[in-house]
Structure formats: C-alpha cells, structure tokens
Design a protein around this motif. Structure first.
Motif, mmCIF file in Angstrom:
data_model
loop_
_atom_site.group_PDB
_atom_site.id
_atom_site.type_symbol
_atom_site.label_atom_id
_atom_site.label_comp_id
_atom_site.label_asym_id
_atom_site.label_seq_id
_atom_site.Cartn_x
_atom_site.Cartn_y
_atom_site.Cartn_z
ATOM 1 N N LEU A 60 0.830 -1.203 0.000
ATOM 2 C CA LEU A 60 0.000 0.000 0.000
ATOM 3 C C LEU A 60 0.866 1.255 0.000
ATOM 4 C CD1 LEU A 60 -2.753 1.351 0.173
ATOM 5 C CD2 LEU A 60 -2.671 1.053 2.662
ATOM 6 N N ALA A 61 1.927 1.253 0.785
ATOM 7 C CA ALA A 61 2.819 2.420 0.847
ATOM 8 C C ALA A 61 3.458 2.700 -0.508
ATOM 9 C CB ALA A 61 3.887 2.207 1.913
ATOM 10 N N ARG A 62 3.774 1.623 -1.248
ATOM 11 C CA ARG A 62 4.372 1.807 -2.579
ATOM 12 C C ARG A 62 3.329 2.274 -3.596
ATOM 13 N NH1 ARG A 62 7.065 -3.186 -1.233
ATOM 14 N NH2 ARG A 62 5.552 -4.354 -2.476
ATOM 15 N N ALA A 63 2.088 1.820 -3.441
ATOM 16 C CA ALA A 63 1.042 2.114 -4.422
ATOM 17 C C ALA A 63 0.386 3.469 -4.203
ATOM 18 C CB ALA A 63 -0.025 1.021 -4.391
ATOM 19 N N VAL A 64 0.426 3.973 -2.971
ATOM 20 C CA VAL A 64 -0.238 5.233 -2.651
ATOM 21 C C VAL A 64 0.791 6.217 -2.129
ATOM 22 C CG1 VAL A 64 -2.128 6.309 -1.384
ATOM 23 C CG2 VAL A 64 -2.282 3.898 -2.025
ATOM 24 N N PRO A 65 1.553 6.835 -3.009
ATOM 25 C CA PRO A 65 2.607 7.743 -2.571
ATOM 26 C C PRO A 65 2.121 9.153 -2.255
ATOM 27 C CG PRO A 65 2.611 7.603 -4.943
ATOM 28 C CD PRO A 65 1.547 6.641 -4.468
ATOM 29 N N ALA A 66 0.820 9.399 -2.451
ATOM 30 C CA ALA A 66 0.329 10.773 -2.366
ATOM 31 C C ALA A 66 0.464 11.381 -0.972
ATOM 32 C CB ALA A 66 -1.132 10.819 -2.822
ATOM 33 N N ASP A 67 -0.179 10.779 0.034
ATOM 34 C CA ASP A 67 -0.143 11.362 1.367
ATOM 35 C C ASP A 67 -0.664 10.371 2.394
ATOM 36 O OD1 ASP A 67 -3.071 11.566 1.468
ATOM 37 O OD2 ASP A 67 -2.800 13.169 0.010
ATOM 38 N N LEU A 68 -0.485 10.719 3.658
ATOM 39 C CA LEU A 68 -0.919 9.844 4.746
ATOM 40 C C LEU A 68 -2.435 9.702 4.793
ATOM 41 C CD1 LEU A 68 1.477 10.972 7.614
ATOM 42 C CD2 LEU A 68 1.432 8.747 6.489
ATOM 43 N N SER A 69 -3.159 10.748 4.396
ATOM 44 C CA SER A 69 -4.618 10.695 4.433
ATOM 45 C C SER A 69 -5.147 9.613 3.499
ATOM 46 C CB SER A 69 -5.204 12.051 4.053
ATOM 47 O OG SER A 69 -6.618 11.987 4.006
ATOM 48 N N THR A 70 -4.647 9.591 2.264
ATOM 49 C CA THR A 70 -5.075 8.575 1.303
ATOM 50 C C THR A 70 -4.685 7.184 1.785
ATOM 51 O OG1 THR A 70 -4.804 10.157 -0.497
ATOM 52 C CG2 THR A 70 -4.934 7.837 -1.098
ATOM 53 N N TYR A 71 -3.499 7.063 2.328
ATOM 54 C CA TYR A 71 -3.026 5.795 2.882
ATOM 55 C C TYR A 71 -3.998 5.285 3.943
ATOM 56 C CZ TYR A 71 0.168 2.676 5.504
ATOM 57 O OH TYR A 71 0.754 1.619 6.161
ATOM 58 N N GLY A 72 -4.419 6.173 4.829
ATOM 59 C CA GLY A 72 -5.326 5.797 5.904
ATOM 60 C C GLY A 72 -6.716 5.437 5.411
ATOM 61 N N GLN A 73 -7.200 6.171 4.408
ATOM 62 C CA GLN A 73 -8.534 5.902 3.879
ATOM 63 C C GLN A 73 -8.622 4.513 3.256
ATOM 64 O OE1 GLN A 73 -9.423 9.122 1.213
ATOM 65 N NE2 GLN A 73 -9.441 10.654 2.849
ATOM 66 N N ILE A 74 -7.541 4.055 2.666
ATOM 67 C CA ILE A 74 -7.525 2.720 2.078
ATOM 68 C C ILE A 74 -7.286 1.661 3.155
ATOM 69 C CG2 ILE A 74 -6.298 1.193 0.479
ATOM 70 C CD1 ILE A 74 -5.723 3.655 -1.231
ATOM 71 N N LYS A 75 -6.452 1.987 4.120
ATOM 72 C CA LYS A 75 -6.094 1.010 5.145
ATOM 73 C C LYS A 75 -7.248 0.735 6.113
ATOM 74 C CE LYS A 75 -2.735 2.015 8.085
ATOM 75 N NZ LYS A 75 -3.200 1.810 9.484
ATOM 76 N N ASP A 76 -8.091 1.717 6.393
ATOM 77 C CA ASP A 76 -9.167 1.535 7.379
ATOM 78 C C ASP A 76 -10.094 0.366 7.058
ATOM 79 O OD1 ASP A 76 -8.332 3.439 9.154
ATOM 80 O OD2 ASP A 76 -9.655 5.021 8.402
#
Length: 202
Positions: free
Chosen positions: A152-168
């Motif tokens: 996920l970290a490699r696929a979503v380099p944009a920001d922590l917010s997007t990372y969290g929205q997918i991870k939740d």
C-alpha cells in the motif's frame, strides 16, 4: 515519491513508549485510567511508520484536568475531523459517537507520536488492544498485514490521508479474523496488559 515511509520494527520503540507514557501520566494525573502502547510499533516484528501510538483511557473526554494538564505540559491538540472520531467499522450498528476520541501530539522537541484519548469500555478501546494482541500472537496474520502495508505504501505515494482511507476498511477485514481469535481464546481487553499500562484506579 513515497511519502508514507515504513521501517522495520525497532526494539527501542517500547522504550520510547515508556517515556511518553510516563509524561502523559505526570501531565494528566488521575484523569487517565490506563495507558497502552498500540498500533504497529507495539507489535514486535511489524513494519511501521516511525511514530509511537499511545492509547490513554479516561472516564470522560470533557475532563478539564485531562486537557489542561496535557496542554500545560506542552502537548498540542491535533486538528481535523478525523481526530475527534475513529473510523467506524462497517459492521458497527450502534451509535457512532461510541467511537469518539481526542488526539494529542507530544511536546515539540520530543519523540514523534500520537496520543489517542478514548473512553473506558468503548469499542474503540477494545479495537486498538485486540489489533495489537492478535497480530502479536498470530505470526501468519502479522506477516500478511506487514506485506499489505508495504504494498500500500508503494502504491499510494500521495499522502498519509489517502493511505489511511484505504487502510481503514482493510483493517476491518483483519479485525474480523481478530474477533474470531478472541472468541476462540477467550481474550478480553481486561487481559491485555502492556508494560506501562498499570495505573491505579480510584
């Protein structure tokens, strides 16, 4: 550019938590019922962002001694709607307010971290402790979750917010397995004890 930086688990994270927990207890006093190391840095062997997550359990989020104590000690309130309520799992059919919380940041110049203040007995207290204990005990789940986070970290380099929205929502799937584990083992939050969580109750 990858902005979500994950590193391998560090043994010093446990010591960093101890220091932060002591600072919270000193600042908030009897307002805090218990303090636990939570999140990925609390799970030995788990990759994580280099940021210590702490859960401080209280009886009320409106306790002035809590807020004023932390602010006076240099902690700061974290802004944003996401800092007032945790992600509410899809399966939850109760009042969303049960997932309310406050988030504070440690004083400037100290260890990076997040202090999640939650009410004793609420589902978000259980969620955080079960996440930690399940991944600590289940090696296969821990390794699978670590690999998911790396991808996920490699696929979503944009920001922590997007990372969290997918991870939740993915975390909710993981927690379904954790709940099965809890039923099979008889796990309860009261059995979950971290090194610096023991705070005398009134």
């Amino acid at each position: 550019m990858q902005l979500v930086e994950l590193i391998e688990w560090q043994p010093d994270w446990a010591k960093d938590f101890d220091v932060l927990a002591a600072r919270i207890r000193q600042a908030a006093g009897s307002s805090v019922v218990r303090v636990d190391h939570i999140g990925s840095t609390s799970v030995p062997g788990m990759v994580a962002k280099d940021c210590i997550d702490v859960q401080a359990i209280v009886r009320s989020l409106s306790d002035e001694q809590l807020t004023q104590g932390l602010l006076s000690a240099g902690f700061t309130r974290s802004p944003g709607a996401g800092e007032y309520r945790d992600h509410v799992p899809e399966r939850w059919d109760g009042d969303p307010a049960a997932w309310d919380k406050l988030v504070f940041r440690p004083p400037a110049g100290t260890r990076t971290g997040n202090v999640h203040v939650r009410i004793a007995g609420r589902p978000n207290e259980r969620y955080a402790l079960l996440f930690r204990d399940f991944l600590t005990e289940d090696e296969a789940a821990r390794e699978a979750w670590a690999e998911f986070k790396r991808r996920l970290a490699r696929a979503v380099p944009a920001d922590l917010s997007t990372y969290g929205q997918i991870k939740d929502p993915a975390t909710d799937v993981l927690m379904a397995a954790a709940e099965r584990w809890a039923r099979e083992t008889g796990w309860t939050p009261s059995q979950s004890v971290s090194a610096a969580s023991a705070i005398p109750r009134d």
